[in-house]
Design a protein around this motif. Structure first.
Motif, PDB file in Angstrom:
ATOM      1  N   ALA A 180       1.207  -1.351   0.007  1.00  0.00           N
ATOM      2  CA  ALA A 180       0.392   0.417   0.094  1.00  0.00           C
ATOM      3  C   ALA A 180       0.969   1.680  -0.412  1.00  0.00           C
ATOM      4  CB  ALA A 180      -1.172   0.000   1.547  1.00  0.00           C
ATOM      5  N   TYR A 181       2.159   1.356   0.869  1.00  0.00           N
ATOM      6  CA  TYR A 181       2.405   2.621   0.729  1.00  0.00           C
ATOM      7  C   TYR A 181       3.356   2.669  -0.462  1.00  0.00           C
ATOM      8  CZ  TYR A 181       6.655   5.761   2.168  1.00  0.00           C
ATOM      9  OH  TYR A 181       7.418   6.259   2.077  1.00  0.00           O
ATOM     10  N   GLU A 182       3.975   1.468  -1.398  1.00  0.00           N
ATOM     11  CA  GLU A 182       4.056   1.459  -3.052  1.00  0.00           C
ATOM     12  C   GLU A 182       3.736   2.586  -3.128  1.00  0.00           C
ATOM     13  OE1 GLU A 182       5.262  -1.826  -5.551  1.00  0.00           O
ATOM     14  OE2 GLU A 182       6.815  -2.156  -3.457  1.00  0.00           O
ATOM     15  N   TYR A 183       2.594   1.599  -3.322  1.00  0.00           N
ATOM     16  CA  TYR A 183       1.256   2.162  -4.659  1.00  0.00           C
ATOM     17  C   TYR A 183       0.616   4.043  -4.049  1.00  0.00           C
ATOM     18  CZ  TYR A 183      -3.457   2.614  -6.806  1.00  0.00           C
ATOM     19  OH  TYR A 183      -3.914   2.705  -8.672  1.00  0.00           O
ATOM     20  N   PHE A 184       0.077   4.162  -2.648  1.00  0.00           N
ATOM     21  CA  PHE A 184      -0.587   5.530  -2.634  1.00  0.00           C
ATOM     22  C   PHE A 184       0.834   6.407  -1.646  1.00  0.00           C
ATOM     23  CE2 PHE A 184      -3.517   2.312  -1.859  1.00  0.00           C
ATOM     24  CZ  PHE A 184      -4.611   2.893  -2.531  1.00  0.00           C
ATOM     25  N   LYS A 185       1.990   5.900  -1.579  1.00  0.00           N
ATOM     26  CA  LYS A 185       3.013   6.918  -0.969  1.00  0.00           C
ATOM     27  C   LYS A 185       2.844   6.967   0.074  1.00  0.00           C
ATOM     28  CE  LYS A 185       5.691   5.966  -4.585  1.00  0.00           C
ATOM     29  NZ  LYS A 185       5.778   4.821  -4.446  1.00  0.00           N
ATOM     30  N   THR A 186       1.717   6.627   0.749  1.00  0.00           N
ATOM     31  CA  THR A 186       1.374   6.854   2.769  1.00  0.00           C
ATOM     32  C   THR A 186       0.843   5.785   2.940  1.00  0.00           C
ATOM     33  OG1 THR A 186       0.057   8.579   3.825  1.00  0.00           O
ATOM     34  CG2 THR A 186      -0.666   7.668   2.111  1.00  0.00           C
ATOM     35  N   VAL A 187       1.111   5.898   4.925  1.00  0.00           N
ATOM     36  CA  VAL A 187       0.419   5.112   5.838  1.00  0.00           C
ATOM     37  C   VAL A 187      -0.366   5.239   6.183  1.00  0.00           C
ATOM     38  CG1 VAL A 187       2.915   3.405   5.518  1.00  0.00           C
ATOM     39  CG2 VAL A 187       2.097   5.590   7.389  1.00  0.00           C
ATOM     40  N   ASN A 188      -0.708   6.502   5.985  1.00  0.00           N
ATOM     41  CA  ASN A 188      -1.970   7.161   6.873  1.00  0.00           C
ATOM     42  C   ASN A 188      -3.648   6.720   5.858  1.00  0.00           C
ATOM     43  OD1 ASN A 188      -3.814   8.754   8.034  1.00  0.00           O
ATOM     44  ND2 ASN A 188      -2.932  10.838   7.398  1.00  0.00           N
ATOM     45  N   LEU A 189      -4.181   5.957   7.303  1.00  0.00           N
ATOM     46  CA  LEU A 189      -5.351   5.594   7.345  1.00  0.00           C
ATOM     47  C   LEU A 189      -6.501   5.874   5.893  1.00  0.00           C
ATOM     48  CD1 LEU A 189      -6.028   2.768  10.354  1.00  0.00           C
ATOM     49  CD2 LEU A 189      -4.699   2.632   7.680  1.00  0.00           C
ATOM     50  N   ASP A 190      -6.018   7.740   6.561  1.00  0.00           N
ATOM     51  CA  ASP A 190      -7.359   8.484   6.102  1.00  0.00           C
ATOM     52  C   ASP A 190      -7.209   9.106   4.275  1.00  0.00           C
ATOM     53  OD1 ASP A 190      -8.203   9.119   8.221  1.00  0.00           O
ATOM     54  OD2 ASP A 190      -7.047  11.410   8.837  1.00  0.00           O
ATOM     55  N   GLU A 191      -5.337   8.839   3.846  1.00  0.00           N
ATOM     56  CA  GLU A 191      -5.615   8.850   2.650  1.00  0.00           C
ATOM     57  C   GLU A 191      -6.057   7.470   1.857  1.00  0.00           C
ATOM     58  OE1 GLU A 191      -1.415  10.851   2.632  1.00  0.00           O
ATOM     59  OE2 GLU A 191      -2.251  12.208   3.649  1.00  0.00           O
ATOM     60  N   ILE A 192      -5.687   6.556   1.913  1.00  0.00           N
ATOM     61  CA  ILE A 192      -5.906   5.304   1.911  1.00  0.00           C
ATOM     62  C   ILE A 192      -7.149   4.084   1.939  1.00  0.00           C
ATOM     63  CG2 ILE A 192      -4.449   2.961   2.139  1.00  0.00           C
ATOM     64  CD1 ILE A 192      -2.150   4.002   3.555  1.00  0.00           C
ATOM     65  N   ASN A 193      -8.135   6.042   2.208  1.00  0.00           N
ATOM     66  CA  ASN A 193      -9.786   5.209   2.673  1.00  0.00           C
ATOM     67  C   ASN A 193     -10.280   4.294   1.497  1.00  0.00           C
ATOM     68  OD1 ASN A 193     -10.535   7.703   1.205  1.00  0.00           O
ATOM     69  ND2 ASN A 193     -11.374   8.465   3.103  1.00  0.00           N
ATOM     70  N   GLU A 194     -10.066   4.714  -0.019  1.00  0.00           N
ATOM     71  CA  GLU A 194     -10.619   4.538  -0.916  1.00  0.00           C
ATOM     72  C   GLU A 194     -10.000   3.657  -1.602  1.00  0.00           C
ATOM     73  OE1 GLU A 194     -11.858   8.061  -3.799  1.00  0.00           O
ATOM     74  OE2 GLU A 194     -12.792   8.350  -1.757  1.00  0.00           O
ATOM     75  N   VAL A 195     -10.397   2.417  -2.197  1.00  0.00           N
ATOM     76  CA  VAL A 195      -9.862   2.495  -3.728  1.00  0.00           C
ATOM     77  C   VAL A 195      -9.567   2.681  -4.869  1.00  0.00           C
ATOM     78  CG1 VAL A 195      -9.069   0.332  -5.140  1.00  0.00           C
ATOM     79  CG2 VAL A 195      -9.860  -0.067  -2.958  1.00  0.00           C
ATOM     80  N   LYS A 196      -8.574   3.451  -5.094  1.00  0.00           N
ATOM     81  CA  LYS A 196      -8.462   4.059  -6.883  1.00  0.00           C
ATOM     82  C   LYS A 196      -7.706   3.497  -8.100  1.00  0.00           C
ATOM     83  CE  LYS A 196      -5.916   8.436  -4.200  1.00  0.00           C
ATOM     84  NZ  LYS A 196      -5.059   8.576  -3.778  1.00  0.00           N
ATOM     85  N   GLU A 197      -8.629   4.214  -8.984  1.00  0.00           N
ATOM     86  CA  GLU A 197      -8.481   2.613 -10.323  1.00  0.00           C
ATOM     87  C   GLU A 197      -6.804   3.493 -10.918  1.00  0.00           C
ATOM     88  OE1 GLU A 197     -11.926   2.840 -12.784  1.00  0.00           O
ATOM     89  OE2 GLU A 197     -13.236   2.815 -11.267  1.00  0.00           O
ATOM     90  N   MET A 198      -6.910   2.603 -10.925  1.00  0.00           N
ATOM     91  CA  MET A 198      -5.359   2.420 -12.204  1.00  0.00           C
ATOM     92  C   MET A 198      -4.880   2.815 -13.405  1.00  0.00           C
ATOM     93  SD  MET A 198      -2.769  -0.382 -11.318  1.00  0.00           S
ATOM     94  CE  MET A 198      -1.976  -1.182 -10.150  1.00  0.00           C
TER      95      MET A 198
END
Length: 103
Positions: A85-103
């Motif tokens: 998830a960090y490799e994809y989103f560049k963060t470990v903050n749950l608020d910024e990873i709260n939805e799955v983004k399409e590629m």
């Protein structure tokens, strides 16, 4: 362990579980949430060992050992997911990873 100390073990376990639950509910960093879950599992293990004092078959300690093994496996898998998830989103903050983004 004397039976007169059982309430102290249970109180300590309840305190550990409450702290772990508070961490899971309030923190937004994935690593800190994982540590809160581990703290809750340790509180459960403390309960199992405290109650198994009266069990001559030591089933509480064996179940506690099983919980420790499951917790280690859960930690390894969770850390692998966190790294991806960090490799994809560049963060470990749950608020910024709260939805799955399409590629």
């Amino acid at each position: 362990m004397d039976n007169s100390f059982l309430p102290y073990y249970l109180l300590t376990s309840a305190l550990l579980f409450s702290i772990g639950l508070g961490v899971v509910v309030t923190k937004r960093n994935v690593i800190v949430v994982l540590m809160g879950i581990e703290l809750m599992l340790n509180a459960v293990n403390l309960n199992l060992v405290a109650f198994s004092k009266n069990d001559p078959n030591l089933q509480g300690q064996m179940f506690s050992l099983f919980v420790i093994v499951v917790a280690v496996c859960e930690s390894v898998i969770a850390l692998a997911i966190i790294l991806k998830a960090y490799e994809y989103f560049k963060t470990v903050n749950l608020d910024e990873i709260n939805e799955v983004k399409e590629m």
